[in-house]
Design a protein around this motif. Sequence first.
Motif, PDB file in Angstrom:
ATOM      1  N   PRO A 125       0.815  -1.225   0.000  1.00 38.65           N
ATOM      2  CA  PRO A 125       0.000   0.000   0.000  1.00 38.65           C
ATOM      3  C   PRO A 125       0.846   1.272   0.000  1.00 38.65           C
ATOM      4  O   PRO A 125       1.921   1.301   0.606  1.00 38.65           O
ATOM      5  N   GLU A 126       0.353   2.282  -0.685  1.00 40.90           N
ATOM      6  CA  GLU A 126       1.018   3.584  -0.597  1.00 40.90           C
ATOM      7  C   GLU A 126       0.698   4.174   0.774  1.00 40.90           C
ATOM      8  O   GLU A 126      -0.152   3.670   1.504  1.00 40.90           O
ATOM      9  N   GLU A 127       1.362   5.277   1.092  1.00 39.53           N
ATOM     10  CA  GLU A 127       1.367   5.759   2.463  1.00 39.53           C
ATOM     11  C   GLU A 127      -0.019   6.016   3.066  1.00 39.53           C
ATOM     12  O   GLU A 127      -0.278   5.660   4.217  1.00 39.53           O
ATOM     13  N   LEU A 128      -0.903   6.616   2.285  1.00 36.08           N
ATOM     14  CA  LEU A 128      -2.225   6.941   2.840  1.00 36.08           C
ATOM     15  C   LEU A 128      -3.022   5.679   3.175  1.00 36.08           C
ATOM     16  O   LEU A 128      -3.704   5.620   4.197  1.00 36.08           O
ATOM     17  N   GLN A 134      -1.676   2.746   3.770  1.00 39.50           N
ATOM     18  CA  GLN A 134      -0.964   2.128   4.888  1.00 39.50           C
ATOM     19  C   GLN A 134      -1.396   2.749   6.219  1.00 39.50           C
ATOM     20  O   GLN A 134      -1.659   2.058   7.198  1.00 39.50           O
ATOM     21  N   ARG A 135      -1.505   4.069   6.207  1.00 39.39           N
ATOM     22  CA  ARG A 135      -1.876   4.780   7.430  1.00 39.39           C
ATOM     23  C   ARG A 135      -3.306   4.437   7.857  1.00 39.39           C
ATOM     24  O   ARG A 135      -3.591   4.223   9.029  1.00 39.39           O
ATOM     25  N   ALA A 136      -4.203   4.375   6.879  1.00 46.01           N
ATOM     26  CA  ALA A 136      -5.598   4.040   7.183  1.00 46.01           C
ATOM     27  C   ALA A 136      -5.704   2.623   7.758  1.00 46.01           C
ATOM     28  O   ALA A 136      -6.436   2.370   8.715  1.00 46.01           O
ATOM     29  N   LEU A 137      -4.942   1.712   7.173  1.00 45.63           N
ATOM     30  CA  LEU A 137      -4.961   0.324   7.650  1.00 45.63           C
ATOM     31  C   LEU A 137      -4.382   0.222   9.049  1.00 45.63           C
ATOM     32  O   LEU A 137      -4.900  -0.489   9.913  1.00 45.63           O
ATOM     33  N   HIS A 138      -3.316   0.962   9.270  1.00 46.59           N
ATOM     34  CA  HIS A 138      -2.678   0.894  10.576  1.00 46.59           C
ATOM     35  C   HIS A 138      -3.555   1.522  11.656  1.00 46.59           C
ATOM     36  O   HIS A 138      -3.652   1.016  12.778  1.00 46.59           O
ATOM     37  N   THR A 139      -4.213   2.607  11.300  1.00 47.39           N
ATOM     38  CA  THR A 139      -5.142   3.246  12.238  1.00 47.39           C
ATOM     39  C   THR A 139      -6.242   2.267  12.640  1.00 47.39           C
ATOM     40  O   THR A 139      -6.595   2.148  13.820  1.00 47.39           O
ATOM     41  N   ALA A 183      -1.057  -5.439  16.970  1.00 49.05           N
ATOM     42  CA  ALA A 183      -1.175  -4.830  15.638  1.00 49.05           C
ATOM     43  C   ALA A 183       0.107  -5.039  14.849  1.00 49.05           C
ATOM     44  O   ALA A 183       1.202  -4.949  15.390  1.00 49.05           O
ATOM     45  N   MET A 184      -0.046  -5.296  13.570  1.00 51.87           N
ATOM     46  CA  MET A 184       1.115  -5.378  12.677  1.00 51.87           C
ATOM     47  C   MET A 184       1.739  -3.985  12.575  1.00 51.87           C
ATOM     48  O   MET A 184       1.021  -2.986  12.591  1.00 51.87           O
ATOM     49  N   ASN A 185       3.036  -3.936  12.427  1.00 51.58           N
ATOM     50  CA  ASN A 185       3.687  -2.647  12.186  1.00 51.58           C
ATOM     51  C   ASN A 185       3.210  -2.073  10.858  1.00 51.58           C
ATOM     52  O   ASN A 185       2.985  -2.815   9.896  1.00 51.58           O
ATOM     53  N   ALA A 186       3.085  -0.760  10.809  1.00 53.08           N
ATOM     54  CA  ALA A 186       2.561  -0.109   9.601  1.00 53.08           C
ATOM     55  C   ALA A 186       3.337  -0.512   8.350  1.00 53.08           C
ATOM     56  O   ALA A 186       2.748  -0.791   7.304  1.00 53.08           O
ATOM     57  N   ASP A 187       4.652  -0.557   8.470  1.00 51.65           N
ATOM     58  CA  ASP A 187       5.456  -0.807   7.269  1.00 51.65           C
ATOM     59  C   ASP A 187       5.486  -2.279   6.837  1.00 51.65           C
ATOM     60  O   ASP A 187       6.183  -2.622   5.876  1.00 51.65           O
ATOM     61  N   THR A 188       4.748  -3.133   7.534  1.00 52.07           N
ATOM     62  CA  THR A 188       4.687  -4.545   7.112  1.00 52.07           C
ATOM     63  C   THR A 188       3.365  -4.880   6.431  1.00 52.07           C
ATOM     64  O   THR A 188       3.188  -5.992   5.936  1.00 52.07           O
ATOM     65  N   LEU A 189       2.431  -3.930   6.425  1.00 54.01           N
ATOM     66  CA  LEU A 189       1.086  -4.228   5.916  1.00 54.01           C
ATOM     67  C   LEU A 189       1.106  -4.455   4.400  1.00 54.01           C
ATOM     68  O   LEU A 189       1.698  -3.684   3.658  1.00 54.01           O
ATOM     69  N   HIS A 190       0.464  -5.508   3.960  1.00 58.65           N
ATOM     70  CA  HIS A 190       0.483  -5.864   2.535  1.00 58.65           C
ATOM     71  C   HIS A 190      -0.644  -6.834   2.215  1.00 58.65           C
ATOM     72  O   HIS A 190      -1.247  -7.410   3.125  1.00 58.65           O
ATOM     73  N   MET A 191      -0.873  -7.018   0.933  1.00 58.80           N
ATOM     74  CA  MET A 191      -1.777  -8.073   0.483  1.00 58.80           C
ATOM     75  C   MET A 191      -0.978  -9.084  -0.329  1.00 58.80           C
ATOM     76  O   MET A 191      -0.424  -8.740  -1.376  1.00 58.80           O
ATOM     77  N   THR A 192      -0.912 -10.317   0.168  1.00 61.93           N
ATOM     78  CA  THR A 192      -0.191 -11.357  -0.566  1.00 61.93           C
ATOM     79  C   THR A 192      -0.997 -11.762  -1.805  1.00 61.93           C
ATOM     80  O   THR A 192      -2.189 -12.046  -1.706  1.00 61.93           O
ATOM     81  N   PRO A 242     -14.968   2.273   4.221  1.00 62.90           N
ATOM     82  CA  PRO A 242     -14.145   1.747   3.129  1.00 62.90           C
ATOM     83  C   PRO A 242     -12.770   2.410   3.046  1.00 62.90           C
ATOM     84  O   PRO A 242     -12.650   3.617   3.175  1.00 62.90           O
ATOM     85  N   ILE A 243     -11.771   1.574   2.850  1.00 61.24           N
ATOM     86  CA  ILE A 243     -10.414   2.069   2.592  1.00 61.24           C
ATOM     87  C   ILE A 243     -10.161   1.849   1.105  1.00 61.24           C
ATOM     88  O   ILE A 243     -10.117   0.710   0.635  1.00 61.24           O
ATOM     89  N   MET A 244     -10.041   2.964   0.375  1.00 62.24           N
ATOM     90  CA  MET A 244      -9.877   2.871  -1.071  1.00 62.24           C
ATOM     91  C   MET A 244      -8.408   2.653  -1.414  1.00 62.24           C
ATOM     92  O   MET A 244      -7.542   3.361  -0.916  1.00 62.24           O
ATOM     93  N   TRP A 245      -8.181   1.697  -2.271  1.00 58.06           N
ATOM     94  CA  TRP A 245      -6.806   1.324  -2.628  1.00 58.06           C
ATOM     95  C   TRP A 245      -6.678   1.347  -4.150  1.00 58.06           C
ATOM     96  O   TRP A 245      -7.340   0.579  -4.837  1.00 58.06           O
ATOM     97  N   TRP A 246      -5.840   2.258  -4.644  1.00 59.16           N
ATOM     98  CA  TRP A 246      -5.564   2.304  -6.072  1.00 59.16           C
ATOM     99  C   TRP A 246      -4.309   1.488  -6.323  1.00 59.16           C
ATOM    100  O   TRP A 246      -3.246   1.768  -5.741  1.00 59.16           O
ATOM    101  N   VAL A 247      -4.418   0.489  -7.187  1.00 58.49           N
ATOM    102  CA  VAL A 247      -3.304  -0.430  -7.426  1.00 58.49           C
ATOM    103  C   VAL A 247      -2.641  -0.093  -8.748  1.00 58.49           C
ATOM    104  O   VAL A 247      -3.231  -0.284  -9.812  1.00 58.49           O
TER     105      VAL A 247
END
Length: 182
Positions: free
Chosen positions: A17-20, A22-27, A40-49, A147-152
């Motif tokens: 995820p890009e920063e925004l 990532q931040r929404a997911l971490h929040t 909670a997972m660390n913000a910089d580890t968040l991803h979709m496999t 909803p957390i919008m994610w542009w890929v």
Amino acid sequence: MQMKKQNVARVFFALWPEELVQRALHTLAMEYQSRCDARAMNADTLHMTLLFLGEVERAYLPQLIQSASKVSVPSFGFALERLSFWQHNRIAYAAPLLEIPALNQLVTALQQELIAAGFPFENYEFNPHVTLLRRVGHTLESQTIPPIMWWVDSFVLVESVLTDTGVIYQILQKWPLSPMEN
Ligand code: ATP
Ligand code: MG
């Protein structure tokens, strides 16, 4: 004593995820952490496999990278709209509510290129999710979230490196998706 395997890398393809996002997911993860008696997972580890390969000989990584470079799918957007739980591994994750055809198309394209190149992987069913909480002590009903919008517009190859302090993820390669079709 277990020998550290230096000739192999534990790798997987993912959306990062890009920063925004990532931040929404971490929040969201932080909001649910104490309610769920979880970590909670660390913000910089968040991803979709997208596709988990596991151990690949380092000598084959260039070939793997070359195969993935052949994937050509358009950029797309989707929304993460629910928080759900898995009992078997005690995680909480964010996920879409609906099937995302463009996301499935990306995963299928990736699988096809890896099969064509002879890279073995377990053909488990793709289940799009972003792990937010680990070691969940108290699970909740699956629930909708704002909803957390994610542009890929890219995907990545990641190495999962086991260190003394836990797993860290290293992005080995990043590929852009083609601009959106009109
Ligand atoms: P740890 O296993 O130490 O708790 P981790 O799960 O974050 O850490 P990995 O096991 O290397 O690290 O997994 C990397 C990514 O691949 C994670 O998103 C994980 O959910 C996914 N993954 C791992 N194993 C599999 C598997 N057998 N099938 C599908 N996805 C997997
Ligand atoms: Mg794991």
